[in-house]
Scaffold this motif. Sequence first.
Motif, PDB file in Angstrom:
ATOM      1  N   UNK A   1     -69.543  -0.505  -3.147  1.00  0.00           N
ATOM      2  CA  UNK A   1     -70.244  -0.923  -1.951  1.00  0.00           C
ATOM      3  C   UNK A   1     -69.242  -1.052  -0.798  1.00  0.00           C
ATOM      4  N   UNK A   2     -69.555  -0.442   0.314  1.00  0.00           N
ATOM      5  CA  UNK A   2     -68.731  -0.557   1.518  1.00  0.00           C
ATOM      6  C   UNK A   2     -69.077  -1.877   2.199  1.00  0.00           C
ATOM      7  N   UNK A   3     -68.145  -2.805   2.173  1.00  0.00           N
ATOM      8  CA  UNK A   3     -68.401  -4.125   2.759  1.00  0.00           C
ATOM      9  C   UNK A   3     -68.245  -4.131   4.269  1.00  0.00           C
ATOM     10  N   UNK A   4     -67.432  -3.193   4.776  1.00  0.00           N
ATOM     11  CA  UNK A   4     -67.174  -3.088   6.214  1.00  0.00           C
ATOM     12  C   UNK A   4     -67.292  -1.627   6.612  1.00  0.00           C
ATOM     13  N   UNK A  21     -58.155   0.188   9.347  1.00  0.00           N
ATOM     14  CA  UNK A  21     -58.388   0.658   7.982  1.00  0.00           C
ATOM     15  C   UNK A  21     -57.254   0.234   7.058  1.00  0.00           C
ATOM     16  N   UNK A  22     -56.020   0.282   7.566  1.00  0.00           N
ATOM     17  CA  UNK A  22     -54.861  -0.103   6.751  1.00  0.00           C
ATOM     18  C   UNK A  22     -54.929  -1.573   6.345  1.00  0.00           C
ATOM     19  N   UNK A  23     -55.280  -2.439   7.282  1.00  0.00           N
ATOM     20  CA  UNK A  23     -55.373  -3.876   6.975  1.00  0.00           C
ATOM     21  C   UNK A  23     -56.474  -4.115   5.946  1.00  0.00           C
ATOM     22  N   UNK A  24     -57.648  -3.526   6.173  1.00  0.00           N
ATOM     23  CA  UNK A  24     -58.734  -3.710   5.203  1.00  0.00           C
ATOM     24  C   UNK A  24     -58.312  -3.224   3.820  1.00  0.00           C
ATOM     25  N   UNK A  25     -57.658  -2.065   3.771  1.00  0.00           N
ATOM     26  CA  UNK A  25     -57.191  -1.532   2.494  1.00  0.00           C
ATOM     27  C   UNK A  25     -56.190  -2.453   1.813  1.00  0.00           C
ATOM     28  N   UNK A  26     -55.272  -3.019   2.609  1.00  0.00           N
ATOM     29  CA  UNK A  26     -54.261  -3.914   2.033  1.00  0.00           C
ATOM     30  C   UNK A  26     -54.879  -5.181   1.448  1.00  0.00           C
ATOM     31  N   UNK A  27     -56.037  -5.549   1.955  1.00  0.00           N
ATOM     32  CA  UNK A  27     -56.739  -6.735   1.453  1.00  0.00           C
ATOM     33  C   UNK A  27     -57.737  -6.390   0.335  1.00  0.00           C
ATOM     34  N   UNK A  28     -57.815  -5.107   0.000  1.00  0.00           N
ATOM     35  CA  UNK A  28     -58.718  -4.680  -1.067  1.00  0.00           C
ATOM     36  C   UNK A  28     -60.177  -4.647  -0.647  1.00  0.00           C
ATOM     37  N   UNK A  30     -63.323  -2.735   0.467  1.00  0.00           N
ATOM     38  CA  UNK A  30     -63.907  -1.397   0.484  1.00  0.00           C
ATOM     39  C   UNK A  30     -64.582  -1.175   1.834  1.00  0.00           C
ATOM     40  N   UNK A  31     -64.278  -0.050   2.461  1.00  0.00           N
ATOM     41  CA  UNK A  31     -64.813   0.200   3.793  1.00  0.00           C
ATOM     42  C   UNK A  31     -65.027   1.687   4.039  1.00  0.00           C
ATOM     43  N   UNK A  32     -65.882   1.951   5.007  1.00  0.00           N
ATOM     44  CA  UNK A  32     -66.123   3.303   5.482  1.00  0.00           C
ATOM     45  C   UNK A  32     -65.453   3.436   6.839  1.00  0.00           C
ATOM     46  N   UNK A  33     -64.778   4.566   7.057  1.00  0.00           N
ATOM     47  CA  UNK A  33     -64.118   4.850   8.336  1.00  0.00           C
ATOM     48  C   UNK A  33     -64.652   6.193   8.801  1.00  0.00           C
ATOM     49  N   UNK A  34     -65.447   6.207   9.872  1.00  0.00           N
ATOM     50  CA  UNK A  34     -66.093   7.454  10.275  1.00  0.00           C
ATOM     51  C   UNK A  34     -66.264   7.533  11.788  1.00  0.00           C
ATOM     52  N   UNK A  35     -66.610   8.720  12.231  1.00  0.00           N
ATOM     53  CA  UNK A  35     -66.855   8.986  13.646  1.00  0.00           C
ATOM     54  C   UNK A  35     -68.351   9.041  13.887  1.00  0.00           C
ATOM     55  N   UNK A  36     -68.800   8.331  14.898  1.00  0.00           N
ATOM     56  CA  UNK A  36     -70.178   8.423  15.364  1.00  0.00           C
ATOM     57  C   UNK A  36     -70.184   7.977  16.812  1.00  0.00           C
TER      58      UNK A  36
END
Length: 160
Positions: A1-4, A21-28, A30-36
């Motif tokens: 599940x993408x929490x952010x 994205x790097x900070x979220x990843x370092x904290x474990x 799960x996130x989606x990073x996309x263009x819209x």
Amino acid sequence: MKRVAIFIGSASDKDTMQPCSDVLGSLGIDHLYTITSAHRTPERTAQLVAELEEQGCDVFICAAGMAAHLAGVVASKTIKPVIGVPLNASPLQGMDALLATLQMPPGFPVGTVALDKPGAKNAAYMAAQILALHDAELADKLKAVRQGFKDSVEKAAAEM
């Protein structure tokens, strides 16, 4: 599940928002990073918000420059927290994006952080703090990160 979800308005914003994205990843987290885009792909933006909400996404981070309507459009589609990162993308040096992100009508708030990379990092930390309200393990990770910041200042002071 993408929490952010991290939404950027253009591919040119990718490097500026990568620290988020790097900070979220370092904290474990799960996130989606996309263009819209609020203007070029409004249907995609609305569809992404609806799909991610249905899947359990808790926080939306939106970065855009110039007119910077992305965060406001997302805020109009969800009652989940929306964090806006204004980007310096015009001769106005980001002031246009800052004001557009801040000036939301009552009932459609966008939590707004600093411009560019510092804002990208703080948006991630703010999202983590929101999630940590109901996640003790994440709260402990955030406390450790803050202790690391404190320790680096103390070390630098001692070495000076």
